[in-house]
Design an enzyme around this catalytic site. Sequence first.
Site, PDB file in Angstrom:
ATOM      1  N   PHE A  73       0.806  -1.317  -0.087  1.00  0.00           N
ATOM      2  CA  PHE A  73      -0.261   0.059   0.187  1.00  0.00           C
ATOM      3  C   PHE A  73       0.730   1.414  -0.184  1.00  0.00           C
ATOM      4  O   PHE A  73       0.370   2.252  -0.467  1.00  0.00           O
ATOM      5  CB  PHE A  73      -0.935   0.107   1.232  1.00  0.00           C
ATOM      6  CG  PHE A  73      -1.742  -0.869   1.328  1.00  0.00           C
ATOM      7  CD1 PHE A  73      -3.104  -0.818   0.781  1.00  0.00           C
ATOM      8  CD2 PHE A  73      -1.851  -2.135   2.090  1.00  0.00           C
ATOM      9  CE1 PHE A  73      -4.246  -1.797   0.904  1.00  0.00           C
ATOM     10  CE2 PHE A  73      -2.765  -2.924   2.305  1.00  0.00           C
ATOM     11  CZ  PHE A  73      -3.867  -2.713   1.783  1.00  0.00           C
ATOM     12  N   ASN A  92       9.256   8.235  -4.329  1.00  0.00           N
ATOM     13  CA  ASN A  92       8.384   7.271  -3.381  1.00  0.00           C
ATOM     14  C   ASN A  92       7.787   6.174  -4.156  1.00  0.00           C
ATOM     15  O   ASN A  92       7.826   5.045  -3.711  1.00  0.00           O
ATOM     16  CB  ASN A  92       7.614   8.348  -2.567  1.00  0.00           C
ATOM     17  CG  ASN A  92       8.203   8.841  -1.475  1.00  0.00           C
ATOM     18  OD1 ASN A  92       8.341   8.180  -0.413  1.00  0.00           O
ATOM     19  ND2 ASN A  92       8.675  10.056  -1.383  1.00  0.00           N
ATOM     20  N   THR A 117      -4.566   2.743  -8.801  1.00  0.00           N
ATOM     21  CA  THR A 117      -5.601   3.651  -8.673  1.00  0.00           C
ATOM     22  C   THR A 117      -6.610   3.883 -10.071  1.00  0.00           C
ATOM     23  O   THR A 117      -5.845   3.654 -11.092  1.00  0.00           O
ATOM     24  CB  THR A 117      -4.992   5.053  -8.497  1.00  0.00           C
ATOM     25  OG1 THR A 117      -5.643   6.092  -8.320  1.00  0.00           O
ATOM     26  CG2 THR A 117      -3.695   5.225  -9.163  1.00  0.00           C
ATOM     27  N   TYR A 141       0.679  11.669  -9.835  1.00  0.00           N
ATOM     28  CA  TYR A 141       0.395  10.328  -8.925  1.00  0.00           C
ATOM     29  C   TYR A 141      -0.126   9.439 -10.010  1.00  0.00           C
ATOM     30  O   TYR A 141       0.394   8.241  -9.697  1.00  0.00           O
ATOM     31  CB  TYR A 141      -0.864  11.073  -8.200  1.00  0.00           C
ATOM     32  CG  TYR A 141      -1.236   9.719  -7.347  1.00  0.00           C
ATOM     33  CD1 TYR A 141      -0.806   9.116  -6.484  1.00  0.00           C
ATOM     34  CD2 TYR A 141      -2.764   9.683  -7.796  1.00  0.00           C
ATOM     35  CE1 TYR A 141      -1.600   7.818  -5.772  1.00  0.00           C
ATOM     36  CE2 TYR A 141      -3.632   8.443  -7.043  1.00  0.00           C
ATOM     37  CZ  TYR A 141      -2.562   7.833  -6.167  1.00  0.00           C
ATOM     38  OH  TYR A 141      -3.478   6.871  -5.502  1.00  0.00           O
ATOM     39  N   PHE A 169     -11.052   3.032  -6.583  1.00  0.00           N
ATOM     40  CA  PHE A 169     -11.616   4.253  -7.091  1.00  0.00           C
ATOM     41  C   PHE A 169     -11.732   5.121  -5.723  1.00  0.00           C
ATOM     42  O   PHE A 169     -10.511   5.293  -5.026  1.00  0.00           O
ATOM     43  CB  PHE A 169     -13.087   3.956  -7.753  1.00  0.00           C
ATOM     44  CG  PHE A 169     -12.904   3.430  -9.167  1.00  0.00           C
ATOM     45  CD1 PHE A 169     -12.030   2.341  -9.479  1.00  0.00           C
ATOM     46  CD2 PHE A 169     -13.175   4.582 -10.185  1.00  0.00           C
ATOM     47  CE1 PHE A 169     -11.803   2.074 -10.851  1.00  0.00           C
ATOM     48  CE2 PHE A 169     -12.931   3.989 -11.600  1.00  0.00           C
ATOM     49  CZ  PHE A 169     -12.496   3.039 -11.781  1.00  0.00           C
ATOM     50  N   ASN A 170     -12.468   5.762  -5.566  1.00  0.00           N
ATOM     51  CA  ASN A 170     -12.587   6.915  -4.283  1.00  0.00           C
ATOM     52  C   ASN A 170     -12.796   6.287  -2.915  1.00  0.00           C
ATOM     53  O   ASN A 170     -13.930   5.813  -2.817  1.00  0.00           O
ATOM     54  CB  ASN A 170     -13.256   8.174  -4.504  1.00  0.00           C
ATOM     55  CG  ASN A 170     -12.783   9.031  -5.417  1.00  0.00           C
ATOM     56  OD1 ASN A 170     -12.426   8.579  -6.568  1.00  0.00           O
ATOM     57  ND2 ASN A 170     -12.172  10.013  -5.043  1.00  0.00           N
ATOM     58  N   ARG A 221     -17.480  10.919  -8.922  1.00  0.00           N
ATOM     59  CA  ARG A 221     -16.449   9.756  -8.251  1.00  0.00           C
ATOM     60  C   ARG A 221     -17.198   8.611  -8.118  1.00  0.00           C
ATOM     61  O   ARG A 221     -18.300   8.718  -7.548  1.00  0.00           O
ATOM     62  CB  ARG A 221     -15.396  10.353  -7.050  1.00  0.00           C
ATOM     63  CG  ARG A 221     -14.437  11.186  -7.907  1.00  0.00           C
ATOM     64  CD  ARG A 221     -13.467  11.056  -8.661  1.00  0.00           C
ATOM     65  NE  ARG A 221     -12.300  11.762  -8.940  1.00  0.00           N
ATOM     66  CZ  ARG A 221     -12.506  12.635 -10.047  1.00  0.00           C
ATOM     67  NH1 ARG A 221     -13.492  12.662 -10.780  1.00  0.00           N
ATOM     68  NH2 ARG A 221     -11.567  13.743 -10.408  1.00  0.00           N
ATOM     69  N   ARG A 283      -9.257  21.849  -9.744  1.00  0.00           N
ATOM     70  CA  ARG A 283      -8.023  21.479  -9.107  1.00  0.00           C
ATOM     71  C   ARG A 283      -7.167  20.938 -10.098  1.00  0.00           C
ATOM     72  O   ARG A 283      -7.749  19.698 -10.814  1.00  0.00           O
ATOM     73  CB  ARG A 283      -8.540  20.212  -8.000  1.00  0.00           C
ATOM     74  CG  ARG A 283      -7.245  20.106  -6.893  1.00  0.00           C
ATOM     75  CD  ARG A 283      -7.766  19.276  -5.906  1.00  0.00           C
ATOM     76  NE  ARG A 283      -8.011  17.937  -6.379  1.00  0.00           N
ATOM     77  CZ  ARG A 283      -8.315  16.890  -5.474  1.00  0.00           C
ATOM     78  NH1 ARG A 283      -8.510  17.093  -4.132  1.00  0.00           N
ATOM     79  NH2 ARG A 283      -8.481  15.570  -5.967  1.00  0.00           N
TER      80      ARG A 283
HETATM   81  N1  UDP Z   1     -12.925  17.886  -3.718  1.00  0.00           N
HETATM   82  C1  UDP Z   1     -13.615  19.162  -3.919  1.00  0.00           C
HETATM   83  N2  UDP Z   1     -13.596  19.935  -2.614  1.00  0.00           N
HETATM   84  C2  UDP Z   1     -12.507  19.536  -1.783  1.00  0.00           C
HETATM   85  C3  UDP Z   1     -11.857  18.344  -1.662  1.00  0.00           C
HETATM   86  C4  UDP Z   1     -12.098  17.564  -2.935  1.00  0.00           C
HETATM   87  O1  UDP Z   1     -14.482  19.586  -4.441  1.00  0.00           O
HETATM   88  O2  UDP Z   1     -12.411  20.304  -0.721  1.00  0.00           O
HETATM   89  C5  UDP Z   1     -13.000  17.359  -5.353  1.00  0.00           C
HETATM   90  C6  UDP Z   1     -11.930  16.939  -5.916  1.00  0.00           C
HETATM   91  O3  UDP Z   1     -11.346  18.027  -6.739  1.00  0.00           O
HETATM   92  C7  UDP Z   1     -12.264  15.590  -6.689  1.00  0.00           C
HETATM   93  C8  UDP Z   1     -13.651  15.239  -5.847  1.00  0.00           C
HETATM   94  O4  UDP Z   1     -13.880  16.146  -4.835  1.00  0.00           O
HETATM   95  O5  UDP Z   1     -13.146  16.373  -7.963  1.00  0.00           O
HETATM   96  C9  UDP Z   1     -12.743  13.935  -5.120  1.00  0.00           C
HETATM   97  O6  UDP Z   1     -11.601  14.376  -4.557  1.00  0.00           O
HETATM   98  P1  UDP Z   1     -10.715  13.619  -3.584  1.00  0.00           P
HETATM   99  O7  UDP Z   1      -9.473  14.429  -3.007  1.00  0.00           O
HETATM  100  O8  UDP Z   1     -11.667  13.256  -2.475  1.00  0.00           O
HETATM  101  O9  UDP Z   1     -10.359  12.200  -4.080  1.00  0.00           O
HETATM  102  P2  UDP Z   1      -9.493  11.992  -5.680  1.00  0.00           P
HETATM  103  O10 UDP Z   1     -10.553  11.851  -6.656  1.00  0.00           O
HETATM  104  O11 UDP Z   1      -8.416  13.294  -5.876  1.00  0.00           O
HETATM  105  O12 UDP Z   1      -8.843  10.604  -5.461  1.00  0.00           O
END
Ligand code: UDP
Length: 330
Positions: A73, A92, A117, A141, A169-170, A221, A283
């Site tokens: 992990f 890493n 992932t 990543y 996934f998430n 997601r 983001r």
């Molecule tokens: N997200 C958001 N606000 C936040 C944190 C995350 O809108 O404060 C969004 C992020 O941009 C993505 C989704 O939530 O579209 C899931 O992000 P997270 O970081 O939980 O997981 P990832 O998909 O990056 O693994």
Amino acid sequence: MHLMVVGGAGYIGSHTVRQLLGAGHRVTVLDNLSSGHREALPGEVALIVADLLDPPALRAALQSAQPDAVIHFAALIEVSESMRSPGRYYQNNVTGSLNLFQAIVDTRKVPIVFSSTAAVYGEAGAAPIPEDAAKAPTSSYGHSKLMVEQILRDFGVAHGLPYTVLRYFNVCGAAPDHTIGEDHPNKTHLIELALLTALGQRQKMFVNGTDYPTPDGSCVRDYVHVMDLADAHVLAIQALVGGAASAQAYNVGLGHGFSVRQVLDAVDEVVGTPLTREEGPRRPGDPPSLVADPGKIMAELKFAPRFTDLGEIVKTAWDWHRTHPHGFES
Ligand code: UDP
């Protein structure tokens, strides 16, 4: 069987350790404790504190523990941080994994399950995404994880190393008895951030991007509960050690997606008061939609997720955060 769980003191690792013990296995954890927590591990688990960037320590750990199989992990996991510090991610995640695989090949050529992932798919056109969809990561990543998948393929061919890749996934939620849960040094995950906002540790939630080509404009997601994901690891390692085909990749998700806005609605419902919400910019590195086709793992490994209701998933996370508002003590 005796498992070495690398990164076992972390969020997903510690839940998997618990499920492995419940299935009657013995566990040794190897972790550098950079983001994991000793307290997340039950007393009967041996902990070796070592770093993946220290090959002699890895060889010594494998030689002393003599595991029958390894689950790996340990990694840096933040999309946005990976865009700012790609070097750290490649070092890493890629070099660290390479060191581990080389140490396994040099000492005990035991089967390994690797944490990959959904980020390897990037802007995959189709939803839900099957395992053979095109791989086009949008973040360092995602690239780092895809590179490790390639390294495993090559080690499988050259050294006969048996392996299985799980593409998560998430991941969200917490053990239902709320004794362990999510506690990362940097908080970036949507549900964790929203619940910490509900606890008053942050003022408001930002919706990262509202102009995506999705039904409500925010990212979609597939949210899978950490206990279900932990069970997927138990199924995968048992199958691999039992002689199932090597070199398989499996998506681990539920097969349906929720938008950021829908997740925040679910949080409001569980918490009982609406969070202050603000629309923010996209983001960097975020694909619009990542939803699994989990048909392969369901058919071949009999993966049967128990947490299928978003509200119930959020509730387990809420129980963890409200009882541990500052996470683990260490
Ligand atoms: N997200 C958001 N606000 C936040 C944190 C995350 O809108 O404060 C969004 C992020 O941009 C993505 C989704 O939530 O579209 C899931 O992000 P997270 O970081 O939980 O997981 P990832 O998909 O990056 O693994």
